[in-house]
Motif scaffolding. Structure first.
Motif, PDB file in Angstrom:
ATOM      1  N   SER A   1       0.829  -1.208   0.000  1.00 47.17           N
ATOM      2  CA  SER A   1       0.000   0.000   0.000  1.00 47.17           C
ATOM      3  C   SER A   1       0.859   1.251   0.000  1.00 47.17           C
ATOM      4  O   SER A   1       0.479   2.281  -0.571  1.00 47.17           O
ATOM      5  CB  SER A   1      -0.922   0.004   1.219  1.00 47.17           C
ATOM      6  OG  SER A   1      -1.832  -1.082   1.161  1.00 47.17           O
ATOM      7  N   SER A   2       2.028   1.166   0.631  1.00 50.13           N
ATOM      8  CA  SER A   2       2.949   2.299   0.669  1.00 50.13           C
ATOM      9  C   SER A   2       3.719   2.447  -0.648  1.00 50.13           C
ATOM     10  O   SER A   2       3.839   3.544  -1.193  1.00 50.13           O
ATOM     11  CB  SER A   2       3.940   2.120   1.825  1.00 50.13           C
ATOM     12  OG  SER A   2       4.920   3.134   1.816  1.00 50.13           O
TER      13      SER A   2
ATOM     14  N   GLY B   1      -1.196   0.079  -7.487  1.00 54.86           N
ATOM     15  CA  GLY B   1      -0.037   0.347  -8.328  1.00 54.86           C
ATOM     16  C   GLY B   1      -0.371   0.834  -9.718  1.00 54.86           C
ATOM     17  O   GLY B   1       0.432   0.662 -10.649  1.00 54.86           O
ATOM     18  N   ILE B   2      -1.539   1.464  -9.870  1.00 53.36           N
ATOM     19  CA  ILE B   2      -1.963   1.938 -11.191  1.00 53.36           C
ATOM     20  C   ILE B   2      -0.905   2.863 -11.799  1.00 53.36           C
ATOM     21  O   ILE B   2      -0.567   2.758 -12.988  1.00 53.36           O
ATOM     22  CB  ILE B   2      -3.313   2.679 -11.102  1.00 53.36           C
ATOM     23  CG1 ILE B   2      -4.406   1.772 -10.509  1.00 53.36           C
ATOM     24  CG2 ILE B   2      -3.728   3.210 -12.462  1.00 53.36           C
ATOM     25  CD1 ILE B   2      -4.710   0.549 -11.312  1.00 53.36           C
TER      26      ILE B   2
ATOM     27  N   TRP C   1      -1.443  -6.659  -8.514  1.00 53.65           N
ATOM     28  CA  TRP C   1      -1.163  -6.167  -7.160  1.00 53.65           C
ATOM     29  C   TRP C   1      -1.499  -7.235  -6.123  1.00 53.65           C
ATOM     30  O   TRP C   1      -0.684  -7.553  -5.260  1.00 53.65           O
ATOM     31  CB  TRP C   1      -1.965  -4.897  -6.914  1.00 53.65           C
ATOM     32  CG  TRP C   1      -1.593  -4.086  -5.715  1.00 53.65           C
ATOM     33  CD1 TRP C   1      -0.680  -3.073  -5.657  1.00 53.65           C
ATOM     34  CD2 TRP C   1      -2.149  -4.181  -4.386  1.00 53.65           C
ATOM     35  NE1 TRP C   1      -0.630  -2.534  -4.393  1.00 53.65           N
ATOM     36  CE2 TRP C   1      -1.521  -3.194  -3.594  1.00 53.65           C
ATOM     37  CE3 TRP C   1      -3.119  -5.003  -3.806  1.00 53.65           C
ATOM     38  CZ2 TRP C   1      -1.830  -3.010  -2.248  1.00 53.65           C
ATOM     39  CZ3 TRP C   1      -3.423  -4.822  -2.461  1.00 53.65           C
ATOM     40  CH2 TRP C   1      -2.789  -3.841  -1.696  1.00 53.65           C
ATOM     41  N   TRP C   2      -2.696  -7.791  -6.217  1.00 50.45           N
ATOM     42  CA  TRP C   2      -3.105  -8.808  -5.254  1.00 50.45           C
ATOM     43  C   TRP C   2      -2.300 -10.099  -5.405  1.00 50.45           C
ATOM     44  O   TRP C   2      -2.024 -10.788  -4.413  1.00 50.45           O
ATOM     45  CB  TRP C   2      -4.597  -9.093  -5.369  1.00 50.45           C
ATOM     46  CG  TRP C   2      -5.440  -8.111  -4.631  1.00 50.45           C
ATOM     47  CD1 TRP C   2      -6.289  -7.181  -5.152  1.00 50.45           C
ATOM     48  CD2 TRP C   2      -5.514  -7.955  -3.208  1.00 50.45           C
ATOM     49  NE1 TRP C   2      -6.879  -6.447  -4.152  1.00 50.45           N
ATOM     50  CE2 TRP C   2      -6.423  -6.904  -2.948  1.00 50.45           C
ATOM     51  CE3 TRP C   2      -4.898  -8.591  -2.130  1.00 50.45           C
ATOM     52  CZ2 TRP C   2      -6.730  -6.487  -1.651  1.00 50.45           C
ATOM     53  CZ3 TRP C   2      -5.202  -8.178  -0.830  1.00 50.45           C
ATOM     54  CH2 TRP C   2      -6.100  -7.135  -0.609  1.00 50.45           C
TER      55      TRP C   2
ATOM     56  N   ALA D   1     -11.156   4.326 -11.565  1.00 48.32           N
ATOM     57  CA  ALA D   1     -11.026   5.784 -11.554  1.00 48.32           C
ATOM     58  C   ALA D   1      -9.578   6.235 -11.678  1.00 48.32           C
ATOM     59  O   ALA D   1      -9.298   7.363 -12.087  1.00 48.32           O
ATOM     60  CB  ALA D   1     -11.645   6.359 -10.287  1.00 48.32           C
ATOM     61  N   GLY D   2      -8.647   5.366 -11.283  1.00 44.41           N
ATOM     62  CA  GLY D   2      -7.236   5.730 -11.304  1.00 44.41           C
ATOM     63  C   GLY D   2      -6.827   6.597 -10.133  1.00 44.41           C
ATOM     64  O   GLY D   2      -5.705   7.091 -10.080  1.00 44.41           O
ATOM     65  N   VAL D   3      -7.725   6.761  -9.173  1.00 44.08           N
ATOM     66  CA  VAL D   3      -7.464   7.576  -7.985  1.00 44.08           C
ATOM     67  C   VAL D   3      -8.339   7.054  -6.855  1.00 44.08           C
ATOM     68  O   VAL D   3      -9.437   6.549  -7.092  1.00 44.08           O
ATOM     69  CB  VAL D   3      -7.749   9.064  -8.273  1.00 44.08           C
ATOM     70  CG1 VAL D   3      -9.213   9.293  -8.599  1.00 44.08           C
ATOM     71  CG2 VAL D   3      -7.301   9.946  -7.132  1.00 44.08           C
ATOM     72  N   ALA D   4      -7.846   7.144  -5.638  1.00 47.32           N
ATOM     73  CA  ALA D   4      -8.542   6.554  -4.492  1.00 47.32           C
ATOM     74  C   ALA D   4      -9.010   7.618  -3.510  1.00 47.32           C
ATOM     75  O   ALA D   4      -8.464   8.728  -3.457  1.00 47.32           O
ATOM     76  CB  ALA D   4      -7.618   5.563  -3.774  1.00 47.32           C
TER      77      ALA D   4
END
Length: 242
Positions: free
Chosen positions: A55-56, A62-63, A72-73, A161-164
């Motif tokens: 996550s860091s 990791g988009i 990622w998973w 969305a490419g953003v969280a």
């Protein structure tokens, strides 16, 4: 004159549903199917360490670094099991593949008792509903498997969305889908920063789901913005519509 409420946007994980068992338990069950004998407490510890690292280093799946939810998973699962002493590449590939797909199934998720009833109540009020979630593309399959998908007009995942959250950009994309102003939209979620503060920062009527009465007692969040149960939501929304 106050704009009439038209939409309710929802967080999903820990708001409408939750993981049925601990990560350690679920990972160990799958490992056992391929002949591995691990302890849930050990796997839980390894998962927390790995998840925090990923996550860091690779936020939002990791988009920005060219990854996606699946890769990622896969990395998280394989590195978790590696920390537990599993080094066989074939076993790591099998267990990561199986777990990624297993988490699309309703058997691994528990829908909260008040979720379906309140989603139906919101529809009865004439409100449209959508999702804004820090989740990967499996969310549609999960909601379908849990018999929740039909309630939503759209799903906005952070992978797509490419953003969280808590970025306002994901909420702005959701508002574009709603085709109304922020003042005509409510949002419900369990996270103080990602859901409540982030939605209210752009004018959405954010409600904080506080099942453990953590924030309502502290006074950090106004009582009228706190929900101890989703069953309190319809009457709050009705107030915004009157």
């Amino acid at each position: 004159m106050r704009a009439a409420l038209k939409w309710v946007l929802w967080d999903v994980k820990d708001t409408l549903l939750k993981v049925r068992f601990s990560v350690g338990e679920q990972y160990c069950r799958e490992a056992e199917r391929i002949g591995l004998n691990l302890k849930p407490v050990e796997v839980n510890s390894a998962f927390r360490q790995t998840y925090k690292s990923y996550s860091s280093r690779y936020p939002n799946y990791g988009i920005a670094q060219g990854l996606n939810g699946h890769s990622w998973w896969t990395g998280v699962v394989q590195d978790t099991f590696s920390l537990c002493g599993v080094q066989d590449p074939a076993l790591l590939q099998t267990v990561s593949h199986n777990l990624y797909h297993n988490f699309c199934n309703a058997q691994n998720w528990e829908v909260f008792d008040d979720s379906k009833k309140v989603l139906e109540a919101c529809s009865s009020l004439g409100l449209k509903q959508g999702v804004v979630s820090n989740f990967d593309k499996r969310l549609e399959a999960i909601l379908k498997s849990c018999d929740l998908l039909s309630h939503f007009s759209f799903l906005m995942t952070s992978e797509a969305a490419g953003v969280a959250k808590p970025s306002s950009l994901i909420f702005e994309q959701a508002l574009h889908n709603c085709e109304v102003s922020a003042t005509q939209v409510a949002h419900v979620g369990d996270h103080y920063i990602n859901d409540y503060l982030a939605s209210r920062s752009i004018g959405i009527h954010g409600f904080l789901l506080d099942r453990d009465n953590k924030y309502n007692q502290s006074g950090i969040v106004p009582k009228e913005h706190c929900l101890n149960s989703l069953e309190e939501l319809p009457s709050r929304l009705q107030e915004q519509m009157d």
